[in-house]
Enzyme design. Structure first.
Site, PDB file in Angstrom:
ATOM      1  N   HIS A 225       0.821  -1.211   0.000  1.00 22.21           N
ATOM      2  CA  HIS A 225       0.000   0.000   0.000  1.00 22.21           C
ATOM      3  C   HIS A 225       0.860   1.269   0.000  1.00 22.21           C
ATOM      4  CE1 HIS A 225      -3.077  -3.007   1.123  1.00 22.21           C
ATOM      5  NE2 HIS A 225      -3.915  -2.195   0.527  1.00 22.21           N
ATOM      6  N   GLU A 337      -4.168  -3.240  10.187  1.00 23.11           N
ATOM      7  CA  GLU A 337      -5.083  -3.588   9.083  1.00 23.11           C
ATOM      8  C   GLU A 337      -6.529  -3.739   9.555  1.00 23.11           C
ATOM      9  OE1 GLU A 337      -4.055  -7.117   6.899  1.00 23.11           O
ATOM     10  OE2 GLU A 337      -5.575  -6.730   5.397  1.00 23.11           O
ATOM     11  N   HIS A 352      -7.829   0.300  10.197  1.00 22.35           N
ATOM     12  CA  HIS A 352      -7.891   0.460   8.742  1.00 22.35           C
ATOM     13  C   HIS A 352      -9.197  -0.066   8.156  1.00 22.35           C
ATOM     14  CE1 HIS A 352      -7.509  -1.971   5.039  1.00 22.35           C
ATOM     15  NE2 HIS A 352      -7.209  -0.811   4.514  1.00 22.35           N
ATOM     16  N   HIS A 356     -12.315   2.185   6.349  1.00 23.83           N
ATOM     17  CA  HIS A 356     -12.965   1.919   5.055  1.00 23.83           C
ATOM     18  C   HIS A 356     -14.488   1.923   5.235  1.00 23.83           C
ATOM     19  CE1 HIS A 356     -10.160   0.618   1.780  1.00 23.83           C
ATOM     20  NE2 HIS A 356      -9.300   0.480   2.772  1.00 23.83           N
TER      21      HIS A 356
HETATM   22 CU1  CUO Z   1      -6.001  -2.668   0.301  1.00 24.13          CU
HETATM   23 CU2  CUO Z   1      -7.368  -0.434   2.433  1.00 24.13          CU
HETATM   24  O1  CUO Z   1      -6.301  -2.209   2.143  1.00 24.13           O
HETATM   25  O2  CUO Z   1      -7.587  -1.483   0.875  1.00 24.13           O
END
Ligand code: CUO
Length: 677
Positions: A225, A337, A352, A356
């Site tokens: 990323h 994550e 994370h 999202h």
């Molecule tokens: Cu690949 Cu946020 O981890 O999308």
């Protein structure tokens, strides 16, 4: 995989059909009886499905057939983990096939496709099978909704051999009044989005530990990323946009809106847009069994910062675990994550993934309108949205905070005594042109017919326009004053100037360095000349794996799918370098030969080298990550004291050269041989 919403006993290809035990039929079809199960056109091959004792599917069955599925939503994640467990637990191929047939008509097709893909990828008896492209199974996640009406028209009215590809305009999601639209070709690139979907398939964050626990998966989450951001930032700079602004204040409105113009063919809800200046809210959605506050995210973030600054995290038993120089980044990756390998989810939460979710549901945080998540909620679509990069900018910042606490590399760690790079240049193939690279637009076709459930059948092609570059070759000359030995050749590229056209300082530029290639070299005593083609890159998959050459690679009748070598994880070759500018965008190309004895990984596993095109971002299946150094080495840490520029950073085993990337605004047709342009 094909036509995911049609019952399984409907013939999928021209040549084969499943014959299922009667109890495999869903309630709707059972009364219609056994006639249904072997309703086949003449000559088709019948595949009789074995009756097995049926697994408990009550958990994954909770997701409605017509709902959308998100890996980021905890309850969905658990359902997927359970289904993966069921598939992985089948004792042999026959039972696995039977379980797949049985579950297909009962479960949500997105959940099903994800879990089946993960299982096929990880089971020893199916690892030779290659997955079809997700863009073919769910074309609605990748292309403009207006396309499907046109596809229906084309397939209904036009004979197969007279059908023409349906062109997707390059500018369909926004106009240039929206500045962010200048880099839409990057965000909406089919290959980039496919890469991201595949990466998360290869590195699931939930499911049986045996498939989640892969060598350095947390670190690779960080590195892959981080590289996406570096690439996007470089793309922005050459389009006159400033670098990504991290999304750090979650109470502030999100300036960037995004209207995806995707239409779901299989779910009852479409992909909602996000208006300019939308705000996040606390999430409380009974329909998704999910409740969290922005304050939860903030609390977790603060704990992670505190952990980074104290150099330790606390595990579930209250014991301290050191964020060490070698392992710290991997631990942090799993925490942030987060994956099931997180040291302590109670303490550090799920930053994370739930970020999202909060962004993807900001239009209906309480489910009052019965709306579902936007494209930020699906790994196959998230990279289309400008906010993706701002969110990952924040996540990367946490990783960098940790990296900044690590000791800087000394010249001794960076150097390779007796090895000197005396020349670095790059030449566009079939020309004499040196240190200039060229980009242009190219069209490629994708067959939609696997994913479209209307008749008549037969291929329907969609025609994309994407960035492309002329192939090039690196030439590196190395002098070795010692005995014959090995080295790792690392090639990176970064912008030379910042947004104000000032030379970049290395403490800044280091985060812009994009890995282009990495490979092992044998150095004989004396002079060595190394040449390497752009197409051999260790970060990309070949062009043909993103866009199959439809004429040459369509399986003939009777040819099994496994003959396709389709390993989808990897940056698309056509996006290897940035677009550049018409006058030539100034970059710095960097090469380093590091000492192989510090890079080598002892790994006796056989592994599976057939899918090893893009090892830098994807690793090698069933093997350890093949480079012992920290991912991103030598740019993963702040430069040593007194070093401000890349020139000062160089040791004799490194070299840089100025390279300009030139863009021509012309579009070539599919299949045109690139070197001849
Ligand atoms: Cu690949 Cu946020 O981890 O999308």
């Amino acid at each position: 995989f094909d036509r995911p919403t049609e019952p399984v006993f409907v013939p999928k290809g021209d040549n084969e059909v499943f014959v299922v035990p009667e109890e495999y039929l869903t309630d709707r079809f059972k009364p219609l009886g056994s006639g249904l199960t072997d309703r086949v056109g003449g000559g088709a091959k019948k595949i009789t499905v074995k009756k097995i004792s049926l697994p408990d599917l009550s958990l994954p069955m909770q997701l409605d057939r017509r709902a959308k599925f998100s890996l980021f939503i905890p309850s969905h994640r658990k359902m997927a983990a359970r289904l993966i467990e069921v598939f992985m637990g089948m004792r042999n191929l026959e039972d696995f096939e039977s379980a797949a047939v049985y579950t297909r008509d009962r479960l949500n097709p997105h959940l099903y496709t994800y879990a089946l893909s993960v299982a096929i990828y990880h089971r020893p008896d199916t690892k030779d099978l290659n997955l079809p492209s997700l863009a073919e199974i769910f074309p609605d996640k990748f292309m403009d909704k207006s396309l499907f009406a046109r596809a229906r028209e084309e397939s209904n009215l036009v004979e197969i051999n007279q059908r023409e590809p349906i062109e997707i305009p390059r500018d369909y999601t926004a106009s240039d009044l929206d500045h962010e639209h200048r880099v839409a070709y990057f965000r909406e690139d089919l290959g980039i989005n496919l890469h991201h979907w595949h990466w998360h398939l290869v590195y699931p964050h939930d499911g049986p530990r045996s498939i989640v626990q892969k060598d350095r998966r947390g670190e690779l989450f960080y590195y892959m990323h981080q590289q996406v951001l570096a690439r996007f930032n470089m793309e922005r700079l050459c389009n006159n946009l400033a670098r990504v602004k991290r999304f750090i204040n979650w109470r502030e409105p999100i300036e960037e809106g995004y209207f995806p113009k995707l239409d779901s063919l299989t779910a009852s809800r479409n992909w909602p847009p996000r208006f300019n200046n939308s705000k996040l809210s606390d999430i409380y959605r009974e329909i998704d069994n999910m409740k969290f506050d922005i304050q939860d995210l903030e609390r977790w973030r603060d704990r992670v910062f505190a952990a980074i600054h104290s150099g330790t995290v606390v595990d579930g038993d209250g014991k301290f675990v050191e964020l060490s120089e070698s392992r710290g980044i991997d631990i942090l990756g799993n925490i942030l994550e987060s994956s099931v390998l997180s040291t302590n989810r109670n303490m550090y939460g799920d930053i994370h993934n739930l970020g999202h979710v909060a962004i993807a549901l900001c239009h209906d945080p309480e489910g009052k309108h019965l709306e579902t998540f936007s494209i930020m909620g699906d790994t196959a679509t998230a990279m289309r949205d400008p906010i993706f990069y701002r969110w990952h900018g924040f996540i990367d910042d946490l990783f960098q905070e940790h990296k900044n606490t690590l000791p800087r590399y000394t010249t001794q760690q960076l150097g390779y005594s007796g090895v000197r790079v005396t020349l670095l240049e790059v030449q566009t193939d079939k020309t004499q042109i040196k240190n200039k690279l060229f980009t242009f637009w190219q069209q490629s076709d994708v067959d939609l017919s696997r994913g479209l459930d209307f008749t008549p059948r037969g291929p329907v092609l969609a025609r994309f326009t994407h960035l492309q570059h002329r192939p090039f070759t690196y030439k590196i000359m190395v002098e070795n004053t010692g005995s014959p030995r090995m080295g790792t050749c690392r090639i990176f590229m970064a912008p030379k100037f910042d947004e104000r056209s000032l030379p970049m300082l290395l403490r800044d530029q280091k985060n812009f360095f994009v890995e282009l290639d990495k490979f092992t070299v044998n150095l004989k005593t004396g002079k060595n000349t190394i040449t390497r083609k752009s197409a051999e890159s260790s970060v990309t998959i070949p062009f043909e794996k993103t866009f199959r050459n439809l004429d040459n690679q369509r399986p003939a009748a009777g040819v099994q799918l496994e003959q396709f070598n389709y390993c989808g994880c990897g940056w698309p070759q056509h996006m290897l370098i940035c677009k550049g500018t018409s006058e030539g965008y100034a970059c710095q190309l960097f090469v380093m030969i590091s000492d192989f004895k510090d890079d080598r990984v002892e790994d006796n596993n056989q592994g599976d080298n057939r899918c090893a095109d893009a090892v830098s971002y994807c690793g090698i299946r069933n093997k350890m990550y093949p480079d012992k150094r920290s991912m991103g080495f030598p740019f993963d840490r702040q430069p040593r004291e007194g070093v401000d520029t890349i020139e000062q950073f160089l040791t004799p085993n490194m070299r840089i050269v100025d390279v300009a990337v030139h863009h021509t605004n012309t579009t070539v047709r599919p299949g045109v041989i690139l070197e001849d342009n």
